[in-house]
Scaffold this active site. Structure first.
Site, short mmCIF file in Angstrom:
data_model
loop_
_atom_site.label_atom_id
_atom_site.label_comp_id
_atom_site.label_asym_id
_atom_site.label_seq_id
_atom_site.Cartn_x
_atom_site.Cartn_y
_atom_site.Cartn_z
CG ASN A 243 -1.61 1.16 1.62
OD1 ASN A 243 -1.60 1.94 0.55
ND2 ASN A 243 -2.63 1.44 2.53
CE LYS B 93 -0.12 3.10 4.68
NZ LYS B 93 -0.19 3.25 5.97
CG HIS C 254 -6.06 1.84 4.95
ND1 HIS C 254 -5.53 2.72 6.08
CD2 HIS C 254 -4.88 0.89 4.89
CE1 HIS C 254 -4.46 2.49 6.31
NE2 HIS C 254 -4.03 1.15 5.76
CD GLU D 227 -2.93 5.42 6.74
OE1 GLU D 227 -3.03 5.25 5.32
OE2 GLU D 227 -2.21 5.01 7.44
CD GLU E 69 -3.79 -2.38 7.17
OE1 GLU E 69 -2.51 -2.71 6.94
OE2 GLU E 69 -4.39 -1.43 6.95
N GLY F 242 2.34 2.36 10.74
CA GLY F 242 2.94 3.43 10.74
C GLY F 242 3.63 3.93 11.88
CB SER G 286 4.80 -1.40 12.15
OG SER G 286 4.49 -0.10 12.49
N GLY H 280 2.87 -1.15 4.39
CA GLY H 280 2.79 0.44 3.95
C GLY H 280 4.18 0.70 3.68
#
Ligand code: PGA
Length: 260
Positions: free
Chosen positions: A9, A11, A101, A103, A176, A182, A222, A243
């Site tokens: 991903n 992003k 997701h 985010e 997730e 992150g 992560s 990510g």
């Protein structure tokens, strides 16, 4: 045996030249030594889809890489400024789409119900959805993680119930934990396995035991070359949604290799 899946991903990262460079480095390596039992999907931002698709063409057999969209609108067309539909993703060469997701849930206020409609839109347009679920730190610390995950999964997978009649359609669930995305903090293999086991049980209830056994459940948050081997060794972890490490070809390849 479930086929493994590793998704990168990207992003809101990379410009066109950087994207082409990254795809070539990953694809050329995989063209020479393919991942034996792992499918690999890249999720660039919308404006990079065409560039990445073109870059695939320069790699023998695409290096086995597939393309996906990071999000999609629940409707197929219409007056929705700034949005992208599943029909457009499929037309751009995508085979996969992320839905829900964290985010998107956090930054755009996406509800469970909306995520469910996005999963339905993906399936309607011939895309394989990866439905994302995950609890916040506060929800885990207060003992509500499984209740939150159950609520999110039931809503996201309402549309997937149709899959029982379509055994050939690919889909995946991604666990997730928000506190691991992150942050450099990863769920321990034991926590991830316990959660994936819980999700597998829920899938069995929603889709039947056979479909639940076949559906990959990815871990995300992560993931690095250092923690991937211990995570993938757990019986209900079937791959990764990556990510930060997906932006570095050496790290991403190493995670793919760890996945088999
Ligand atoms: P991360 O992101 O690997 O940078 O934690 C994972 C994700 O958001 O999918």
């Amino acid at each position: 045996m479930r086929r493994r899946l590793v998704a990168g991903n990207w992003k809101m990262n990379l410009l066109r030249g950087e994207a082409v460079d990254l795809v070539r480095r990953i694809g050329d390596e995989l063209a020479v030594t393919p991942a034996s039992r792992t499918r690999v999907v890249l999720f660039p931002s919308f404006v990079l889809l065409d560039t990445v698709k073109t870059a695939f063409g320069g790699i023998s057999g695409n290096g086995g890489l597939a393309l996906g969209g990071q999000d999609l609108h629940p409707e197929d067309k219409g007056a929705h400024t700034g949005d992208v539909s599943g029909a457009q993703l499929a037309d751009a060469g995508c085979r996969w789409a992320l839905a829900g997701h964290s985010e998107r849930r956090q930054n755009h206020g996406e509800s469970d119900e909306l995520v469910g409609r996005k999963v339905a839109a993906a399936l309607r347009n011939g895309l394989s959805p990866i439905a994302c679920v995950g609890e916040t730190r506060e929800e885990r610390q207060s003992g509500r993680a499984f209740a939150v995950l159950e609520r999110q999964t039931r809503a996201a997978l309402a549309a997937l119930a149709a899959l029982v009649e379509q055994p050939d359609v690919d889909a995946a669930l991604a666990y997730e934990p928000v506190w691991a995305i992150g942050t450099g903090e990863t769920a321990t293999p034991a926590i991830a396995q316990e959660t994936h086991r819980f999700l597998r049980g829920l899938l069995a209830e929603l889709l039947g035991a056979e479909r639940a056994e076949a559906l990959p459940i990815l871990y995300g948050g992560s993931v690095t070359p250092a923690n991937a081997p211990d995570l993938i060794a757990e019986s209900d972890i079937d791959g990764f949604l990556v990510g930060g490490s997906a932006l570095d070809p050496e790290k991403f390849l190493s995670i793919i290799r760890a996945s088999g």
